[in-house]
Enzyme design. Structure first.
Site, mmCIF file in Angstrom:
data_model
loop_
_atom_site.group_PDB
_atom_site.id
_atom_site.type_symbol
_atom_site.label_atom_id
_atom_site.label_comp_id
_atom_site.label_asym_id
_atom_site.label_seq_id
_atom_site.Cartn_x
_atom_site.Cartn_y
_atom_site.Cartn_z
ATOM 1 N N ASN A 9 58.926 29.887 73.809
ATOM 2 C CA ASN A 9 58.338 28.553 73.925
ATOM 3 C C ASN A 9 59.290 27.709 74.761
ATOM 4 O O ASN A 9 60.334 27.270 74.282
ATOM 5 C CB ASN A 9 58.142 27.938 72.541
ATOM 6 C CG ASN A 9 57.674 26.487 72.609
ATOM 7 O OD1 ASN A 9 57.207 26.019 73.642
ATOM 8 N ND2 ASN A 9 57.794 25.777 71.503
ATOM 9 N N TRP A 10 58.914 27.511 76.025
ATOM 10 C CA TRP A 10 59.799 26.774 76.931
ATOM 11 C C TRP A 10 59.869 25.280 76.628
ATOM 12 O O TRP A 10 60.730 24.587 77.162
ATOM 13 C CB TRP A 10 59.330 26.956 78.376
ATOM 14 C CG TRP A 10 59.565 28.309 78.955
ATOM 15 C CD1 TRP A 10 60.017 29.440 78.312
ATOM 16 C CD2 TRP A 10 59.354 28.686 80.320
ATOM 17 N NE1 TRP A 10 60.096 30.489 79.186
ATOM 18 C CE2 TRP A 10 59.694 30.061 80.427
ATOM 19 C CE3 TRP A 10 58.906 28.014 81.450
ATOM 20 C CZ2 TRP A 10 59.599 30.758 81.644
ATOM 21 C CZ3 TRP A 10 58.815 28.701 82.641
ATOM 22 C CH2 TRP A 10 59.164 30.050 82.737
ATOM 23 N N LYS A 11 58.944 24.793 75.812
ATOM 24 C CA LYS A 11 58.862 23.353 75.525
ATOM 25 C C LYS A 11 58.794 22.579 76.851
ATOM 26 O O LYS A 11 58.164 23.054 77.794
ATOM 27 C CB LYS A 11 60.005 22.913 74.625
ATOM 28 C CG LYS A 11 60.068 23.737 73.334
ATOM 29 C CD LYS A 11 60.994 23.156 72.310
ATOM 30 C CE LYS A 11 61.012 24.036 71.069
ATOM 31 N NZ LYS A 11 61.789 23.434 69.971
ATOM 32 N N HIS A 94 52.657 23.160 66.337
ATOM 33 C CA HIS A 94 54.119 23.116 66.357
ATOM 34 C C HIS A 94 54.588 21.823 65.700
ATOM 35 O O HIS A 94 53.952 20.779 65.823
ATOM 36 C CB HIS A 94 54.629 23.205 67.794
ATOM 37 C CG HIS A 94 56.093 23.473 67.889
ATOM 38 N ND1 HIS A 94 57.030 22.471 67.720
ATOM 39 C CD2 HIS A 94 56.803 24.617 68.122
ATOM 40 C CE1 HIS A 94 58.244 22.992 67.849
ATOM 41 N NE2 HIS A 94 58.133 24.288 68.088
ATOM 42 N N GLU A 96 56.737 19.740 66.433
ATOM 43 C CA GLU A 96 56.922 18.605 67.349
ATOM 44 C C GLU A 96 55.588 17.938 67.654
ATOM 45 O O GLU A 96 55.531 16.719 67.855
ATOM 46 C CB GLU A 96 57.618 19.098 68.623
ATOM 47 C CG GLU A 96 59.057 19.505 68.356
ATOM 48 C CD GLU A 96 59.647 20.449 69.394
ATOM 49 O OE1 GLU A 96 60.805 20.855 69.210
ATOM 50 O OE2 GLU A 96 58.956 20.793 70.380
ATOM 51 N N GLU A 165 58.235 28.118 61.072
ATOM 52 C CA GLU A 165 59.342 27.422 61.728
ATOM 53 C C GLU A 165 59.837 26.296 60.834
ATOM 54 O O GLU A 165 59.245 25.214 60.817
ATOM 55 C CB GLU A 165 58.891 26.838 63.069
ATOM 56 C CG GLU A 165 58.535 27.873 64.114
ATOM 57 C CD GLU A 165 58.593 27.284 65.507
ATOM 58 O OE1 GLU A 165 59.210 27.896 66.382
ATOM 59 O OE2 GLU A 165 58.037 26.198 65.720
ATOM 60 N N GLY A 171 66.007 23.790 66.946
ATOM 61 C CA GLY A 171 66.856 23.105 67.907
ATOM 62 C C GLY A 171 68.093 22.470 67.313
ATOM 63 O O GLY A 171 68.801 21.723 67.993
ATOM 64 N N SER A 209 65.983 28.485 65.797
ATOM 65 C CA SER A 209 67.317 28.849 66.278
ATOM 66 C C SER A 209 67.583 30.352 66.189
ATOM 67 O O SER A 209 68.655 30.795 65.759
ATOM 68 C CB SER A 209 68.401 28.067 65.530
ATOM 69 O OG SER A 209 68.272 26.671 65.779
ATOM 70 N N GLY A 230 62.677 29.324 71.025
ATOM 71 C CA GLY A 230 62.771 28.099 71.803
ATOM 72 C C GLY A 230 63.839 28.184 72.870
ATOM 73 O O GLY A 230 63.676 28.818 73.906
ATOM 74 N N GLY A 231 64.983 27.547 72.614
ATOM 75 C CA GLY A 231 66.037 27.426 73.614
ATOM 76 C C GLY A 231 66.495 28.741 74.211
ATOM 77 O O GLY A 231 66.767 28.826 75.411
#
Length: 247
Positions: A9-11, A94, A96, A165, A171, A209, A230-231
């Site tokens: 997930n590049w966000k 998600h 967010e 999640e 994050g 994470s 994610g990251g």
């Protein structure tokens, strides 16, 4: 055995030049992956991802969709539009989106249905906040979020992917222990199993994470079927190491 799945997930990250290099490296490195692989990119980069990943091991996904099929909804993106860019997966719910855009459980369920109706697979996210975990509400929260979706999808529940999640681990650098993650996955699996054998086999991903150094032990848990990353999905070496940790 359920086929494991690692989705990036590049966000809200990316650039045309940076994406080209990242996609090329991931595509080459994942060619012999034992698990299913996807990258969920921002809307403006769907065409680039479609073109560059076409015919390879890595599938294209989107990060959200509208509950509406068309109409006067400025800024929204319909599932039919995502279809045209070769999307196989769409993330819905998600944390967010739930927090920043006040999406309700019912809204998430409706989005999941739109994705299925369009012939794509929703990656439905559930998870609790730190306050909810510390007050002992984790199971109640994730089951409430999941129940809204399964009630809406009914017999089509078996066609979705679920992602747990924990909000407090997204994050933040904090990660649920393998035992903590497995415990929640087991609760989710138990609910899905009550819906029938097919729904009980829904893949449940862990997100929060996930890194190269913890992926293998997380993915070895009985009810963890891969990760929503994610990251670490923004660094080819890290993402490929996580993919290699899947079975």
């Amino acid at each position: 055995m359920r086929q494991q799945f690692v989705a990036g997930n590049w966000k809200m990250h990316g650039s045309l030049a940076g994406n080209a290099a990242l996609l090329a490296e991931v595509l080459a490195g994942a060619a012999e992956a034992r698990c299913d692989v996807a990258v969920c990119v921002p809307y403006p980069y769907l065409a680039q991802a479609q073109q560059q990943l076409q015919g390879g091991k890595v599938a294209v996904g989107a990060q959200d969709c509208s509950v509406h099929l068309s109409g006067a909804h400025t800024g929204e993106v319909a599932v039919g539009m995502l279809q045209e860019f070769g999307c196989r997966y769409v993330i819905v719910g998600h944390s967010e989106r739930r927090a920043d855009h006040h999406e309700s459980d019912e809204c998430v369920a409706e989005k999941a249905m739109r994705v299925l109706e369009a012939g794509m697979t929703p990656i439905v996210c559930v998870g609790e906040t730190l306050d909810e975990r510390e007050s002992g509400q984790t199971n109640a929260v994730v089951l409430r979020q999941l129940l809204a979706v399964t009630e809406r999808l009914g017999e089509q529940t078996s066609r979705m992917v679920l992602a747990y999640e924990p909000v407090w681990a997204i994050g933040t650098g904090r990660t649920a222990t393998p035992e903590q993650a497995q415990a929640v996955h087991a609760v989710l699996r138990a609910h899905l199993t009550t819906l029938g054998e097919a729904s009980g086999a829904v893949r449940i991903l862990y997100g929060g994470s996930v890194k190269p150094d913890n992926a293998q032990v997380l993915f070895a848990q009985d009810d963890i079927d891969g990760g929503l990353i994610g990251g670490a999905s923004l660094k080819a070496a890290d993402f490929l190491a996580i993919i290699a940790a899947a079975r």
